[in-house]
Scaffold this active site. Structure first.
Site: not given
Ligand code: DGL
Length: 267
Positions: A10-11, A43, A73, A151, A187
């Site tokens: 994930d990010s 995102g 993600c 976060e 998230h």
């Molecule tokens: N966890 C990422 C998602 O599911 C989003 C977080 C980001 O913007 O990097 O889209």
């Protein structure tokens, strides 16, 4: 190969919602997690950049022995789509598993989707929903601040800032009368209680990370690739920024302290 790890990325920390579910469903599996904490958020970036990051994340996971890769993600899953660049290993994103669960559960055929700006702009969830069930009405809304709030630990049920932001974003989705809401970013389940409180008790919330974990279990079962070790599997975490910050906040996603080694790595 059976005892190779499941690679999850994930990010940042959102993909930990998938790890938590994998640990519950498949306790004998080893998990290798990569969180690109130095480059979050994905995102609000262009699809070209997200694609490039996703390729680098997968290449990193592939330096380990992995038997399956999960893009935990919503943003990456939306950009990579159904034509992933991983073709020689089982691969899943979160969009299709979440959409299948939502289409199964809706009764009034009104589904809401919330996600990052890049996810909502891509139309990935709507396309997948229409494929599954063309007469479903979809209301999609980008919620860019949610990732930052999560976060940074603004996750308490009574947090006034997060509650206010949730109200602002969710108002049109509630007004649309949806009975099912896809939390289209991994998230968002961390603030599920706040979202549920605003949407009301009759709206089902779908967590994409959880659905992706269930999909992975079915996929590995079908391919006869489930780990056959006797002991419990282990989790190893890699992040591209501070390990301390990761350890501090990961409990919000895992609902327990980090249960494995955490390393910093560069791609
Ligand atoms: N966890 C990422 C998602 O599911 C989003 C977080 C980001 O913007 O990097 O889209």
């Amino acid at each position: 190969m059976k005892n190779d790890a499941i690679g999850v990325f994930d990010s940042g920390m959102g993909g930990l919602t998938t790890v938590k579910e994998l640990n519950a469903l498949l306790p004998k599996e080893n998990i290798i997690y990569f969180g690109d904490t130095a480059r979050i958020p994905y995102g609000s970036r262009s699809s070209e950049t997200v694609m490039q990051y996703a390729k680098e994340d997968v290449a990193f996971l592939r330096t380990h022995a992995v038997k399956m890769i999960i893009a935990a993600c919503g943003t990456v899953s939306s950009i990579v789509g159904e034509q992933p660049f991983v073709t020689d290993l089982p691969f899943t994103g979160v969009v299709i598993p979440a959409v299948k669960a939502a289409c199964d559960i809706t009764t009034n055929k009104k589904i809401g989707v919330i996600g990052t700006p890049t996810t909502v702009k891509s139309g990935s969830y709507e396309r997948a929903i229409r494929k599954c069930c063309p007469d479903i009405v979809v209301t999609a809304k980008a919620c860019p601040l949610f990732v930052h709030l999560v976060e940074n630990g603004y996750t308490d049920f009574n947090n006034p800032v997060t509650r206010l932001v949730a109200e602002e974003y969710l108002e049109p989705v509630r007004k649309a009368g949806v009975d099912t809401l896809i939390l289209g970013c991994t998230h968002y389940p961390v603030i599920k209680d706040i979202i549920a409180d605003y949407m009301g008790p009759n709206v089902h919330l779908i967590s994409p990370g959880v659905e992706a974990a269930k999909y992975a279990r079915n996929c590995l079962t079908e391919k006869n690739l489930l780990a056959d070790r006797i002991e419990k599997g282990e989790n190893i975490y890699y992040v591209s920024d501070s390990t301390e910050m990761f350890i501090e906040n990961a409990g919000n996603f895992l609902h327990q302290d980090v249960d494995g080694k955490v390393f910093r790595c560069s791609l």
